[in-house]
Design an enzyme around this catalytic site. Sequence first.
Site, PDB file in Angstrom:
ATOM      1  CG  ASP A 144       3.743   2.232  -1.774  1.00 31.17           C
ATOM      2  OD1 ASP A 144       4.318   2.934  -2.629  1.00 31.17           O
ATOM      3  OD2 ASP A 144       4.275   1.259  -1.224  1.00 31.17           O
ATOM      4  CG  ASP A 202      11.034   0.233  -2.526  1.00 35.77           C
ATOM      5  OD1 ASP A 202      10.496   1.355  -2.512  1.00 35.77           O
ATOM      6  OD2 ASP A 202      10.396  -0.827  -2.463  1.00 35.77           O
TER       7      ASP A 202
END
Length: 397
Positions: A144, A202
Site C-alpha cells: 500500500d 477503494d
Amino acid sequence: MFFAIALLTSLHTTAANRDSLALTPPMGFMTWNKYKEDINEQLIRQIADKMAADGYAEAGYKYIFIDDAWQGGRDKRNNILPDPEKFPSGMKALADYVHSKGLRLGIYSDAALLTCAGYTASYGFEQQDAKTFAEWGIDYLKYDYCHAPSDSAVAHERYKKMADALQNSGRKIVLGVCEWGQLNPEKWARQAGGSLWRVSFDVRDMWKDIVKQGGMGIIDIINIAEPLYKYAGPGHWLDMDMLVVGLDGKGGPSSDLGGVGCTYTEYQTQMSMWCMFASPLAMSHDILHENEETRRILLNKEIIAINQDALGEVAHRVDVPGKCRVYLRQLSGNRQALAIMNPSDTPQRIQLPLSILGNTKEYNFRDVWEHKTTRQRKTWQGTLQPHETKVFTVTTR
C-alpha cells in the site's frame, strides 16, 4: 555502447522474469472488505478449507490475501512479527496450512512507516521484511501507499526497492502495487517491479458514487479503467480492486461512503467487466456464509476463462450509437469476447451491427451467463435491463 546494450538487456530480462510471476491475473479471497481488522489464523484456515472444498480453488481462486492488521510490531532485531493473539502459531505455520490445501498465501504491508490502519509497515526495512516473508512462505505482497509522499518518482523508487528485495529474497513473491492510480502507476509500476497496480481509490459496495467522499462504485472504476487497456498484458495487470459480489451492503469498509449494496444484476456486471478488463479477481464477501446467487456469479467457469485467457489482451471500448456500451477483447484460439453493458437507469434496446467483429457473414455467439449458443448474422438485437451486461464469446462459422 556495449555497456548500454548490456544494461537494456538486463532490464528486459528482469521485467520478463517479473512478468512470469503472474502470467494470468491472480484470483483469490481478500480479507479487508468483509473483516477489516477482525482477522486471525482460525479465520484464514476456515477460508482455506472452504475454498478447497467448495470449488473455488478448482475454479482458479488460488490466493488468500491477508490484508492490513495482521502485524504485531518488531522484535529487538527489527524482524517484523505477526500479532501473537491473532496468529499465535505464526505465519509460517499458517502458510504451510494454506499450501497444504493447494492454495497460496498473500500478505500486506505499506511503503511508509505505518500502514493505512496504523500498523507496522516496511519502509526502511524492505530487505529484512522481504526475507522474512520468504521464510514464512508468502507468495504475494499487497504493498500500500498510505502515509507516503505524493510524488510519482518517490513512489517508483519505493516500490522498486521492495520489488528488488522480493526478487532477492530467495522466493517468488508477486508484488501488487496499491497506490490507487493517483500517480499514474500505469506508466511506471511495471518497471518498478509490480505485477499489477491499482487504478482507483477503494471500491465500495455500490453501483455509483453519489456521496462524493472518495468511495468508488462499480461503474466509477469501469470508467477509470476503460482508457488504460493498452498498459496491461501477461504479467502486468490493471487492478480494479476487490469484487464486492455478494456483500449485500453488510461488509465492513465496503459499506462506508455510500456502500449500501448492489443488485445481483450489478454484481454480475462487476464480474463481467473485471473479467473483460483482465483485472485480478479478489473476492471479499462472507465466503463462510454465502448464498447460491453469489456462488453462481463467482464460480462461472465461462466468464473466468475470459479473465484467465492466455493471450492476456484487455477489452477496449467500441463506439456504437445509443446508451449501451460495447467492449471487445481478443481471445486465444482466434476468438473474441464481446460485452454489451447498459450503464443507464432505464432499459435499453440495442441493435448492434456485427461489422465491429470483422467481415464474416455468420458467427456463433456463446452467452457465458445463459450458457447458450446462437447463430448471429449482420446484427445482434436485444434489450438490456438497467446496469445489466451481456457477455458472449464469439467464433466465426
